[in-house]
Design a protein around this motif. Structure first.
Motif, PDB file in Angstrom:
ATOM      1  N   VAL A  89       0.811  -1.108   0.156  1.00 41.32           N
ATOM      2  CA  VAL A  89       0.087  -0.055   0.064  1.00 41.32           C
ATOM      3  C   VAL A  89       1.054   1.244   0.062  1.00 41.32           C
ATOM      4  N   GLY A  90       0.511   2.214  -0.838  1.00 42.77           N
ATOM      5  CA  GLY A  90       1.176   3.400  -0.665  1.00 42.77           C
ATOM      6  C   GLY A  90       2.033   3.322  -1.636  1.00 42.77           C
ATOM      7  N   ASP A  91       3.199   4.338  -1.531  1.00 40.12           N
ATOM      8  CA  ASP A  91       4.304   4.293  -2.552  1.00 40.12           C
ATOM      9  C   ASP A  91       5.402   3.244  -2.494  1.00 40.12           C
ATOM     10  N   VAL A  92       5.216   2.324  -2.816  1.00 43.21           N
ATOM     11  CA  VAL A  92       6.326   0.873  -2.789  1.00 43.21           C
ATOM     12  C   VAL A  92       6.759   0.799  -4.128  1.00 43.21           C
ATOM     13  N   GLY A  93       7.971   1.159  -4.576  1.00 43.79           N
ATOM     14  CA  GLY A  93       8.543   0.879  -5.749  1.00 43.79           C
ATOM     15  C   GLY A  93       8.904  -0.739  -5.898  1.00 43.79           C
ATOM     16  N   VAL A 129      -3.105   6.843   0.140  1.00 45.79           N
ATOM     17  CA  VAL A 129      -3.777   5.442   0.704  1.00 45.79           C
ATOM     18  C   VAL A 129      -5.083   5.675   0.910  1.00 45.79           C
ATOM     19  N   THR A 130      -5.873   4.950  -0.254  1.00 42.05           N
ATOM     20  CA  THR A 130      -7.359   5.100  -0.273  1.00 42.05           C
ATOM     21  C   THR A 130      -8.001   4.325   0.959  1.00 42.05           C
ATOM     22  N   GLY A 131      -9.212   4.824   1.158  1.00 39.03           N
ATOM     23  CA  GLY A 131     -10.044   4.070   2.170  1.00 39.03           C
ATOM     24  C   GLY A 131     -10.159   2.653   1.735  1.00 39.03           C
ATOM     25  N   ASP A 132     -10.531   2.718   0.505  1.00 41.78           N
ATOM     26  CA  ASP A 132     -10.739   0.882  -0.353  1.00 41.78           C
ATOM     27  C   ASP A 132      -9.613   0.456  -0.113  1.00 41.78           C
ATOM     28  N   ASP A 133      -8.402   0.823  -0.202  1.00 41.66           N
ATOM     29  CA  ASP A 133      -6.920   0.134  -0.002  1.00 41.66           C
ATOM     30  C   ASP A 133      -7.164  -0.368   1.206  1.00 41.66           C
ATOM     31  N   CYS A 183       0.904   4.602   7.410  1.00 43.53           N
ATOM     32  CA  CYS A 183      -0.455   4.502   7.120  1.00 43.53           C
ATOM     33  C   CYS A 183      -1.011   3.117   7.705  1.00 43.53           C
ATOM     34  N   LEU A 184      -0.278   2.324   8.342  1.00 41.77           N
ATOM     35  CA  LEU A 184      -0.939   1.119   8.880  1.00 41.77           C
ATOM     36  C   LEU A 184      -1.282   1.153  10.171  1.00 41.77           C
ATOM     37  N   ARG A 185      -0.858   2.347  10.911  1.00 40.47           N
ATOM     38  CA  ARG A 185      -1.200   2.597  12.456  1.00 40.47           C
ATOM     39  C   ARG A 185      -2.636   2.510  12.392  1.00 40.47           C
TER      40      ARG A 185
END
Length: 1004
Positions: A48-52, A98-102, A127-129
């Motif tokens: 999730v988020g910006d993970v390359g 990160v969207t709520g759907d994600d 974002c995982l908190r």
């Protein structure tokens, strides 16, 4: 068609699948065949988020290293059927929207029945908190940290019922297709860029050439490129692979034998102990057979460590600029013959296979044929990722990284057929910027590019500079501010005369910027060659030992952390070993203070002396004596040559020189004592140099020793040295000098009232037989046999038996001669006697017309020489192949012999056999030239010094070729030799001293 981003697990095929993990990065993981069902342990990864792609590649690499399969599960829905197969779900979170759907989808995925979840937030992501995840969230800094944490956590998970656990003991070789690495490569940063080079490797993997050599100076990233391609790209390019095997010569001993043993166990499935029982030449042959039967990828990292240029006491101190002009021959003939055999590995067409490629727009001519549609292929530029069916060539592939091109693979500056070269330069500017960003520094692109251009864009130096910028207190990570500061980057001269000076300057600044504890620890670790495990570093460090002191552990942890953060030290959590780049090791060790070097060697000695001792009597390879060799080196480092010599004499000499025949290792170990060591050690070095056919060096070593013995008046030792020196001269073809030193030895013995001893008697017999005086030689052999054998010459009995059989072969009498020779050949264990008896038996069989039997024996003799580390030239094999009608094989063997014979010293070159082989193949001009050279070779100063029996053969061949014998140089009966004159003077003085017993130096 498989949805992009996921890959079905197919246990029936036992192979992994290629999949894209983002940013055009591809990963393929082979299944771990851990049991009869061939079932792998499986992990799933989502993000999730910006993970390359680089972060997900790190996760894939972590699974690969411990034999897990990784499946990608994107948060796009519809893939629960993929996730439910996994034992573990790995969640990687980065910055960005990160969207709520994600988040809702992630929560649903973690509750879908996967037994365990591992969650990681990278570089400050949050974002995982607060999410109801069934695990705690771990914070990691980058891809390297993520990889190590995944490895650590997965290793803690016990096997599920019905599924095999990964092997607990990594020294036990699991079979293919599990990827095996000895040891795994651990760099200071994640791999970045080099798309063109990755494609060239993939294009090679589909070609007819089995060998690729990645060549570059140190610090450019050869190992990193080879590791990344082998772990992520190779299975895509070669999905037919039966397995992949990585071996680094930077860690441990630079010997081909240990590599072959581990590879044999891997490709055959046989126990490792089986390889220990095999003769080295047989072992190499079995490995090549296995590589021909199934396609494997074999990576040999750091092959320059097998070359003469690096085979010395401290190979880490060899600089590129010094090694470039050094010999590029391989020290071990076994290594040379093995590499040469790899060039002929057969490649066969494969069935069309669907493959996914990312081809850079700048790809060179290697891709042109595919773009034009060879075998129906359609390859497009980076980013489009077409799926393409290709018919390619399949067979085992050998990927080599090295600083120097071995002469085995290159002749007259041109690569041998079957090999390709990838000359690796520094990173491109865009890749350099990407690496700088990954290393958390930023700045003006032009300034940054100009600065690193002057450093050759070498990844090692980029990483070290980046660490300095990150720790720049006024503005951490700000390259522009750092560079403008005259006390920081402004003081760093990147405009030195050449790259080597710039590299030295950068390393010097990096060292000065370290705190004292970190400097000392790095210095200590540099002395311990190769990777160092935790048990060793916990005992051998500058702060103290053991866990009882909290302060010691704190200082050790802090220093290790600093060195890792600066890119000067690598920590592989999987094996819990620490290592550094060879360039860093050489620089740091060169700077180490003498007293500090003394301290570290003392602790190394104490550490290895406390371990269970080696067993020299049962050793079959140098690796079996590792602890003893470490103690020996440590004693040298503490300037205790006498104690080191004692370890050599008691524990190493017989095992290395007589049992194993590790002549090259002997030369390396004894080199530091060449001029200052005890007499016996200096003599052993001369003997080893002679056995390695380095006659000039053997003679020089023995002459230096003899001069010192004369000056010290050590008459007993002078007598023995004269005998050795005579042998060295004889082996070098200088029989005039050999005879002179033998006569001097006899004169010295006569001064003290001693007559001819059995050694002198045997030497006289040998020379009489060679000169054609067989009656005199036979009588001398009888006299030697009747004497009590010498106690200080273990070779005497074997040599006496050889010359007795040699004389019998000249007579040609006795129906049981072949039986006697065969019995002696089979019973002899000393490799030199076995070689000589084999050659003699081959002569007898050939004289009787048994060319098939002679050929079989010649091949065995060749194996004996290669097993002992001697240089071999298959001239006789070529001749016998021709005489048995195998002309094509004879021509191939003769070409090989001609490419190698000039590596031997002139006296040891098989010129007559080469001439006969050319004659058998109808190459009259070459035969005449070589026969003329052979005539001059056996002349050896003319009568009475020439080799009578070889001269008869040379004259007969010249007659058959209708060529007149050449004019031979006249004999100089009394050549000037200052050392011989000094010995003669010494004898006169000894004769005078005998008349006055009270003034005697030393009795004989």
């Amino acid at each position: 068609m498989t949805p992009e981003g996921s890959a079905p697990w197919n246990a029936s095929h036992g192979r992994g699948q290629a999949f894209n993990i983002g940013d055009g990065t591809q990963v393929q993981i082979n299944n771990f065949i851990g049991g009869p069902a061939g079932v792998s342990r499986i992990a799933a990864v989502t993000s999730v988020g910006d993970v390359g792609g680089a972060l997900l590649a790190s996760a894939a690499d972590a699974c690969l290293r411990i034999d897990w399969q990784l499946l990608r599960v994107p948060l796009t829905g519809g893939h629960d059927r993929t996730a439910h197969r996994a034992e573990v779900l790995i969640v990687v979170a980065g910055d960005g929207a990160v969207t709520g759907d994600d988040l809702a989808r992630l929560t649903q995925l973690t509750a879908s029945g996967v037994p365990r979840t591992l969650a990681f937030e990278v570089d400050g992501a949050t974002c995982l908190r607060g999410l109801p995840l069934p695990t705690r969230v771990r914070a990691v800094t980058d891809g390297t940290d993520l990889r190590q944490e995944i490895i650590k956590e997965l290793q803690r998970i016990p096997a599920m019922a019905g599924r095999p656990a990964p092997p607990e003991n990594r020294s036990v070789v699991s079979g293919p297709p599990a990827f095996r690495a000895f040891p795994p490569y651990v760099g200071s940063a994640d791999f970045v860029g080099r798309q063109d080079d990755l494609w060239k490797l993939s294009a090679w993997a589909m070609s007819a050439d089995p060998v690729m050599v990645v060549k570059a100076i140190g610090g450019v990233g050869k190992s990193a490129l080879a590791w990344h391609w082998s772990t992520t790209e190779a299975p895509v390019a070669i999905p037919e692979l039966a397995g992949r095997f990585w071996w680094s010569f930077y860690d441990g001993s630079a010997s081909i034998l240990q590599f072959l043993k581990e590879l044999y166990a891997y490709v055959t499935g046989e126990p490792r102990a089986e390889a220990d029982r095999m003769a080295p030449a047989d072992l190499a042959g079995r490995v090549v057979e296995a590589l021909r039967e199934q396609p494997y990828l074999i990576v040999l990292d750091g092959v320059e460590r097998l070359m003469s240029a690096y085979h010395r006491h401290e190979p880490a101190l060899v600089r590129d600029e010094d090694a470039d002009a050094s010999p590029r021959t391989l020290v071990e003939p076994l290594a040379e013959s093995f590499l040469r055999s790899l060039l002929s590995l057969r490649q066969i067409p494969s069935a069309p296979t669907r493959r996914v490629f990312n081809v850079p727009a700048s790809a060179g001519p290697e891709v042109a044929g595919l773009r034009r549609g060879r075998t129906g292929a359609v390859i497009s530029v980076l980013g489009q990722r077409p799926e393409t069916s290709l018919e390619t060539l399949v067979g085992s592939r050998i990927l080599i990284t090295t600083r120097l091109m071995p002469t085995t693979l290159s002749r007259s500056g041109h690569l041998q057929g079957g090999a390709r070269e990838l000359a690796l330069d520094g990173l491109s500017r865009p890749d350099t910027r990407a690496l700088a960003g990954q290393l958390q520094i930023s700045g003006n692109p032009r300034e940054l590019g100009d600065f690193f251009d002057r450093l050759g864009n070498h990844p090692l130096l980029i990483g070290i500079v980046a660490a300095l910028v990150r720790d720049y207190r006024p503005a951490p990570g700000d390259f522009d501010r750092w560079l403008a500061d005259p006390n920081a980057g402004g003081a760093l001269s990147a405009s030195a005369v050449d790259l080597a000076q710039r590299r030295t300057h950068i390393l010097d600044v990096a060292m000065r910027d370290l705190d004292t504890d970190s400097q000392r620890l790095l210095g200590w670790l540099s002395v311990m060659g190769g990777g160092v495990d935790w048990e060793t570093i916990d005992t051998v460090n500058p702060f103290g030992t053991g866990p009882e002191s909290a302060d010691v552990r704190r200082r050790l942890d802090a220093a290790l952390h600093t060195l890792e953060d600066r890119g000067l030290l690598w920590w592989d959590r999987l094996s819990n070993r620490y290592d550094m780049h060879p360039i860093v090791r050489g620089f740091v060790q060169d700077k180490l203070d003498r007293s500090e070097r003394f301290l570290v060697h003392e602790q190394i000695r104490d550490h290895f002396e406390a371990l269970p001792p080696d067993s020299p009597g049962t050793a079959t390879s140098v690796e079996d004596l590792r602890n003893t060799i470490m103690i020996y080196r440590a004693l040298l480092g503490t300037e205790r040559p006498a104690e080191a010599a004692d370890v050599w004499n008691r524990q190493l000499r017989n095992a290395l020189v007589h049992d194993i025949g590790a002549v090259s290792t002997t030369i390396e170990l004894l080199g530091p004592l060449a001029h200052s060591g005890p007499v016996g050690v200096r003599a052993d070095l001369a003997i080893a140099l002679n056995l390695a056919a380095r006659y000039d060096e053997a003679i020089a070593q023995e002459r230096d020793l003899l001069a010192d013995l004369l000056a010290e008046g050590r008459t007993d030792a002078v007598v023995v040295s004269l005998d050795r020196l005579s042998t060295h001269f004889e082996d070098d073809g200088n029989l005039v000098a050999a005879v002179r030193y033998t006569e001097l030895r006899e004169e010295l013995l006569a001064v003290h009232g001693r007559g001819v001893d059995p050694v002198v008697c045997l030497v006289r017999a040998r020379r009489a037989i060679i000169a054609g005086r067989v009656i005199q030689g036979g009588a001398l052999l009888d006299t030697a046999a009747a004497m009590a054998p010498p106690t200080n010459a273990p070779w005497f009995a074997g040599s006496l038996r050889y010359w007795q059989l040699y004389l019998a072969a000249l007579d040609g009498a006795g129906d049981d001669l072949v039986e006697q020779l065969t019995e002696a050949w089979e019973r002899t264990r000393t490799w030199r006697h076995r070689r000589d008896l084999g050659r003699l038996l081959c002569d007898v069989l050939e004289a009787r017309g048994d060319y098939v039997g002679a050929l079989e024996l010649a091949l065995k003799v060749d194996e004996v020489e290669r097993d002992a580390g001697a240089e071999t030239v298959p001239a006789r094999i070529a001749c016998l192949l021709a005489r048995t009608g195998r002309l094509a094989e004879a021509a191939e063997a003769l070409d090989e012999a001609m490419s190698r014979y000039d590596r031997l010293p002139p006296a040891a070159r098989p010129l007559l056999a080469l001439a006969v082989a050319h004659h058998e193949l109808g190459r009259a001009e070459e035969a005449a030239d070589l026969a003329t050279q052979a005539y001059l070779q056996v002349w050896r100063g003319g009568q009475p010094y020439l080799h009578h029996w070889e001269m008869l053969k040379a004259e007969q061949l010249l007659k058959e070729l209708d060529v007149a014998p050449p004019a031979a140089p006249p004999t100089d009966p009394d050549p000037t030799d200052s050392l011989a004159e000094a010995v003669a003077t010494y004898i006169v003085e000894e004769r005078d001293l005998v008349r006055y017993p009270l003034r005697r130096r030393q009795s004989v």
